[in-house]
Design a protein around this motif. Sequence first.
Motif, PDB file in Angstrom:
ATOM      1  N   ASN A 153       0.740  -1.071  -0.010  1.00 50.22           N
ATOM      2  CA  ASN A 153      -0.175   0.019   0.147  1.00 50.22           C
ATOM      3  C   ASN A 153       0.918   1.338   0.025  1.00 50.22           C
ATOM      4  O   ASN A 153       2.079   1.178   0.523  1.00 50.22           O
ATOM      5  CB  ASN A 153      -0.999  -0.031   1.287  1.00 50.22           C
ATOM      6  N   GLY A 154       0.242   2.385  -0.720  1.00 55.44           N
ATOM      7  CA  GLY A 154       1.206   3.515  -0.875  1.00 55.44           C
ATOM      8  C   GLY A 154       1.488   3.728  -1.962  1.00 55.44           C
ATOM      9  O   GLY A 154       1.979   4.888  -2.493  1.00 55.44           O
ATOM     10  N   TYR A 155       1.787   2.896  -3.023  1.00 56.91           N
ATOM     11  CA  TYR A 155       2.261   2.835  -4.424  1.00 56.91           C
ATOM     12  C   TYR A 155       0.901   3.111  -5.087  1.00 56.91           C
ATOM     13  O   TYR A 155       0.011   2.796  -4.863  1.00 56.91           O
ATOM     14  CB  TYR A 155       3.098   1.710  -4.741  1.00 56.91           C
ATOM     15  N   ASN A 156       1.358   3.532  -6.480  1.00 61.51           N
ATOM     16  CA  ASN A 156       0.143   3.955  -7.243  1.00 61.51           C
ATOM     17  C   ASN A 156       0.468   3.140  -8.737  1.00 61.51           C
ATOM     18  O   ASN A 156       1.611   3.073  -8.902  1.00 61.51           O
ATOM     19  CB  ASN A 156       0.086   5.411  -7.506  1.00 61.51           C
ATOM     20  N   TYR A 157      -0.480   3.135  -9.694  1.00 60.70           N
ATOM     21  CA  TYR A 157      -0.488   2.802 -10.969  1.00 60.70           C
ATOM     22  C   TYR A 157      -0.889   4.016 -11.698  1.00 60.70           C
ATOM     23  O   TYR A 157      -1.651   4.958 -11.391  1.00 60.70           O
ATOM     24  CB  TYR A 157      -1.122   1.694 -11.539  1.00 60.70           C
ATOM     25  N   LEU A 158      -0.060   4.451 -13.014  1.00 58.57           N
ATOM     26  CA  LEU A 158      -0.667   5.316 -13.991  1.00 58.57           C
ATOM     27  C   LEU A 158      -1.379   4.700 -14.976  1.00 58.57           C
ATOM     28  O   LEU A 158      -0.547   3.729 -15.489  1.00 58.57           O
ATOM     29  CB  LEU A 158       0.329   6.246 -14.444  1.00 58.57           C
ATOM     30  N   THR A 159      -2.612   4.980 -15.366  1.00 54.98           N
ATOM     31  CA  THR A 159      -3.193   4.383 -16.467  1.00 54.98           C
ATOM     32  C   THR A 159      -3.609   5.398 -17.520  1.00 54.98           C
ATOM     33  O   THR A 159      -3.451   6.480 -17.256  1.00 54.98           O
ATOM     34  CB  THR A 159      -4.401   3.692 -15.992  1.00 54.98           C
ATOM     35  N   HIS A 160      -3.957   4.850 -18.578  1.00 60.83           N
ATOM     36  CA  HIS A 160      -4.651   5.748 -19.623  1.00 60.83           C
ATOM     37  C   HIS A 160      -5.888   6.673 -19.117  1.00 60.83           C
ATOM     38  O   HIS A 160      -5.995   7.840 -19.596  1.00 60.83           O
ATOM     39  CB  HIS A 160      -5.053   5.221 -20.750  1.00 60.83           C
ATOM     40  N   ASN A 161      -6.353   6.247 -18.042  1.00 53.49           N
ATOM     41  CA  ASN A 161      -7.554   7.192 -17.422  1.00 53.49           C
ATOM     42  C   ASN A 161      -6.785   7.987 -16.155  1.00 53.49           C
ATOM     43  O   ASN A 161      -7.843   8.600 -15.682  1.00 53.49           O
ATOM     44  CB  ASN A 161      -8.743   6.128 -17.028  1.00 53.49           C
ATOM     45  N   GLY A 162      -5.558   7.877 -16.141  1.00 51.67           N
ATOM     46  CA  GLY A 162      -5.141   8.478 -14.919  1.00 51.67           C
ATOM     47  C   GLY A 162      -4.584   7.706 -13.701  1.00 51.67           C
ATOM     48  O   GLY A 162      -4.395   6.698 -13.810  1.00 51.67           O
ATOM     49  N   LEU A 163      -4.109   8.570 -12.345  1.00 55.33           N
ATOM     50  CA  LEU A 163      -3.732   7.668 -11.579  1.00 55.33           C
ATOM     51  C   LEU A 163      -4.677   6.946 -10.629  1.00 55.33           C
ATOM     52  O   LEU A 163      -5.880   7.453 -10.402  1.00 55.33           O
ATOM     53  CB  LEU A 163      -3.040   8.861 -10.569  1.00 55.33           C
ATOM     54  N   THR A 164      -4.223   6.180 -10.215  1.00 55.40           N
ATOM     55  CA  THR A 164      -4.979   4.949  -9.375  1.00 55.40           C
ATOM     56  C   THR A 164      -4.159   4.306  -8.325  1.00 55.40           C
ATOM     57  O   THR A 164      -2.977   4.179  -8.517  1.00 55.40           O
ATOM     58  CB  THR A 164      -5.844   3.942 -10.415  1.00 55.40           C
ATOM     59  N   GLU A 165      -4.895   4.080  -7.337  1.00 57.89           N
ATOM     60  CA  GLU A 165      -3.894   3.448  -6.563  1.00 57.89           C
ATOM     61  C   GLU A 165      -3.657   1.854  -6.735  1.00 57.89           C
ATOM     62  O   GLU A 165      -4.342   1.260  -7.460  1.00 57.89           O
ATOM     63  CB  GLU A 165      -4.719   3.021  -4.960  1.00 57.89           C
ATOM     64  N   ALA A 166      -2.410   1.395  -6.559  1.00 57.33           N
ATOM     65  CA  ALA A 166      -1.899   0.093  -6.903  1.00 57.33           C
ATOM     66  C   ALA A 166      -2.845  -1.017  -6.429  1.00 57.33           C
ATOM     67  O   ALA A 166      -3.216  -1.127  -5.143  1.00 57.33           O
ATOM     68  CB  ALA A 166      -0.532  -0.289  -6.409  1.00 57.33           C
ATOM     69  N   ASN A 167      -3.307  -2.089  -7.179  1.00 60.27           N
ATOM     70  CA  ASN A 167      -4.180  -3.154  -6.661  1.00 60.27           C
ATOM     71  C   ASN A 167      -3.861  -4.342  -7.686  1.00 60.27           C
ATOM     72  O   ASN A 167      -3.634  -4.268  -8.690  1.00 60.27           O
ATOM     73  CB  ASN A 167      -5.479  -2.773  -6.330  1.00 60.27           C
ATOM     74  N   TYR A 168      -3.877  -5.510  -6.787  1.00 62.02           N
ATOM     75  CA  TYR A 168      -3.425  -6.781  -7.499  1.00 62.02           C
ATOM     76  C   TYR A 168      -4.544  -7.012  -8.677  1.00 62.02           C
ATOM     77  O   TYR A 168      -4.218  -7.407  -9.792  1.00 62.02           O
ATOM     78  CB  TYR A 168      -3.532  -8.023  -6.492  1.00 62.02           C
ATOM     79  N   GLU A 169      -5.716  -6.935  -8.572  1.00 64.50           N
ATOM     80  CA  GLU A 169      -6.757  -7.193  -9.406  1.00 64.50           C
ATOM     81  C   GLU A 169      -6.647  -6.555 -10.860  1.00 64.50           C
ATOM     82  O   GLU A 169      -6.831  -6.918 -11.803  1.00 64.50           O
ATOM     83  CB  GLU A 169      -8.317  -7.040  -8.976  1.00 64.50           C
ATOM     84  N   LEU A 170      -6.229  -5.137 -10.538  1.00 66.67           N
ATOM     85  CA  LEU A 170      -6.102  -4.267 -11.883  1.00 66.67           C
ATOM     86  C   LEU A 170      -4.855  -4.849 -12.481  1.00 66.67           C
ATOM     87  O   LEU A 170      -4.856  -4.911 -13.907  1.00 66.67           O
ATOM     88  CB  LEU A 170      -6.062  -2.838 -11.336  1.00 66.67           C
ATOM     89  N   LEU A 171      -3.903  -5.293 -11.711  1.00 69.55           N
ATOM     90  CA  LEU A 171      -2.710  -5.673 -12.748  1.00 69.55           C
ATOM     91  C   LEU A 171      -2.908  -6.869 -13.318  1.00 69.55           C
ATOM     92  O   LEU A 171      -2.493  -7.084 -14.364  1.00 69.55           O
ATOM     93  CB  LEU A 171      -1.493  -5.990 -11.317  1.00 69.55           C
ATOM     94  N   VAL A 172      -3.547  -7.852 -12.926  1.00 64.17           N
ATOM     95  CA  VAL A 172      -4.132  -9.278 -13.331  1.00 64.17           C
ATOM     96  C   VAL A 172      -4.846  -8.868 -14.590  1.00 64.17           C
ATOM     97  O   VAL A 172      -4.746  -9.410 -15.593  1.00 64.17           O
ATOM     98  CB  VAL A 172      -4.661  -9.974 -12.479  1.00 64.17           C
ATOM     99  N   LYS A 173      -5.863  -8.088 -14.397  1.00 62.07           N
ATOM    100  CA  LYS A 173      -6.668  -7.692 -15.639  1.00 62.07           C
ATOM    101  C   LYS A 173      -6.075  -6.968 -16.596  1.00 62.07           C
ATOM    102  O   LYS A 173      -6.400  -7.441 -17.885  1.00 62.07           O
ATOM    103  CB  LYS A 173      -7.902  -6.633 -14.971  1.00 62.07           C
ATOM    104  N   SER A 174      -5.070  -6.199 -16.300  1.00 61.94           N
ATOM    105  CA  SER A 174      -4.171  -5.314 -17.402  1.00 61.94           C
ATOM    106  C   SER A 174      -3.515  -6.195 -18.071  1.00 61.94           C
ATOM    107  O   SER A 174      -3.502  -6.318 -19.513  1.00 61.94           O
ATOM    108  CB  SER A 174      -3.491  -4.236 -16.932  1.00 61.94           C
ATOM    109  N   PHE A 175      -2.844  -7.290 -17.568  1.00 59.51           N
ATOM    110  CA  PHE A 175      -1.570  -8.042 -18.201  1.00 59.51           C
ATOM    111  C   PHE A 175      -2.611  -9.094 -18.928  1.00 59.51           C
ATOM    112  O   PHE A 175      -1.855  -9.338 -20.079  1.00 59.51           O
ATOM    113  CB  PHE A 175      -0.830  -8.939 -17.262  1.00 59.51           C
ATOM    114  N   LYS A 176      -3.342  -9.762 -18.296  1.00 63.73           N
ATOM    115  CA  LYS A 176      -4.232 -10.609 -19.300  1.00 63.73           C
ATOM    116  C   LYS A 176      -4.833 -10.251 -20.436  1.00 63.73           C
ATOM    117  O   LYS A 176      -5.203 -10.581 -21.522  1.00 63.73           O
ATOM    118  CB  LYS A 176      -5.678 -11.161 -18.424  1.00 63.73           C
TER     119      LYS A 176
END
Length: 644
Positions: free
Chosen positions: A499-522
Amino acid sequence: MRRDIQFLRGIAVLVVVLYHSNLGLLNQGYLGVDVFFVLSGFLITSIILKGLDNNSFLFSEFYLRRAKRLLPALYSTLFFTTLLCLIVLNNKQWIEYLDQLIGALTFTANMVLPSQVGYFENASEGKPLLHIWSLSLEEQYYFLLPITLYLLPKNYRLIGITILTVISLYWCFSWVYSENQDAPFLWRISGSSKSEWAFYLLFTRAWELLGGSLCAWVMLNKPEIEVPKFLKVVSLIFICFSCSISINNEHPSIESVIVVISTMIILIGKQDWLPKHFIIRFIEKAGDWSYSIYLVHWPLFAFAYLSYVGDVPTSTKIILIISSILFGYIQFRYVETPFRIGKFKKLFSSWKVAIIATIILLMIPVTSAYTVSNIENKFTHIKRVNRGLSKVCNGSFDDNKKLYSACTIGEEPNVVIWGDSYAMHLVPGLSIKNKKLTQITKNSCGPIVGLAPITKVHDSVWAKKCLEFNDLALDYIKSHQGITHVVLSSKFNNYLKPNGYNYLTHNGLTEANYELLVKSFKRTILELKKMEITPIVFSPLPKTGFNVGECLEREHGPGILLRESCKVDYSDYRQYQKFVNVFLKEIEKVSKVIWLQDYLCGDETCEVYTEDTFIYRDGGHLSIEGSIKLLKDIDLIQITISTK
């Protein structure tokens, strides 16, 4: 000396030591240096302004007093650190240390270190004089500030300091958050980005020292100003909170502003807000010893890191914390104090001793560099950086978004290697059987379209470039009809941060989370499958947090090694890479995953050295020879799986 200043010094040095211990207690403890900057600006400006107001200020006397205060402990630290370096460092590290030593002696360490490593990168932990950058920056400030204040008319000093503070703060933030990270002029020194230079340069950090200078002016010219006690306590809480909790991942940034303002609030007004308690008294004592503690602590941690080749045992870290305080006290008692107020104080009655001591210490790097710079070191060749086809393939695309020709072998590629440095290291081996291959790689940027991590090492500006890079990679694959197989690889754990880290996506900044990572790589993998391309994911090498390549060098050559074996313990690897392996197990539902552990690991250990070949070049990358040895027989075109 004010009690609260010594208390703040104690807080600052203790949080820095705890942060550098890597016990995970204070993940923002480096902000203690920001506290030091404010205090230094306050104390030095107070001395200068008093002298100027009384017409008693002498430049020669001021600089000589600074030398008497700082040089004895610094030179003592440099002397003993150099002695230990002779038995701890390997040839390459020794040559780099000599540059660090020259930087320390000439107070230009903040210009030398960016050419070697970033402060927050793992490799920085093996630089014995990394911490001297802040002392060099302060010394540069001490040199320029008296001249600046002397030239400013008395009635314009406040506005002059304020203007300089605003300029420096603007310069700092504009570089940290700049879209164009190419630092003007400084590219001649190193390839560091603007945000990296903003960390080291005086002109981008001067606002913190100038904050202390503003407080000094207020205390001298408006002594009646009082700050309520409760506000000082709240400010102290803010400092401690900032050293513990991450607000954002750029530095210097918001946390630095909070710490600087909080320290300024504490400095203004009276000092009697602190209760008399034995814990506070101990911290004040640590403040008395803080300069020496700061000097000695980092070489101790660096030598431990080098001798254990990373992954220092917790018990050793605790011993090092205690040793830092103990040796700091010893140096304060028997070096700092005698030269400042004791029996050796007359030695610094002129510049002769300082100049002679500097020349003697400078002779070490001059003579050593001449002796060792041309020595052939077989380990340098073995551990050379594995960038794949070419060094330009770290980024792969030119300024016009065209792929460098050096990143392709064969006329019409049918295989693409896509990912970060953990994809680069596959190329030498995979290119043996796969003669039509394109390499599309960028350091730390995994092959995940629409998602990039923001960490201490990589800020939001870098993350945006990572997003753009992966978009270009996918566009390249779409535009080349002959591509049938794409290898995807990354270390992945920079995406699996707490916790405390973030992701940058095409839609902007979002909090890092495992589900989004799996979804994006898949989603990336499925996009390849839609093009009837076979995706093949390669796992990282088995690792447990220590530098295997460095361990092998120390095992087969000179240097102290405190680790019993360089082999990777299989159970430790499974625990260390637990989250990465769970993630890849999930990815196996949509793609073939090639596990490198299958090539190296038995029931208990994973091999790292075979038939006179270093499989690893560092903590997690294949050497060039190791890549060929492991992967030379893999024909990717023969791997066929359903793309439906």
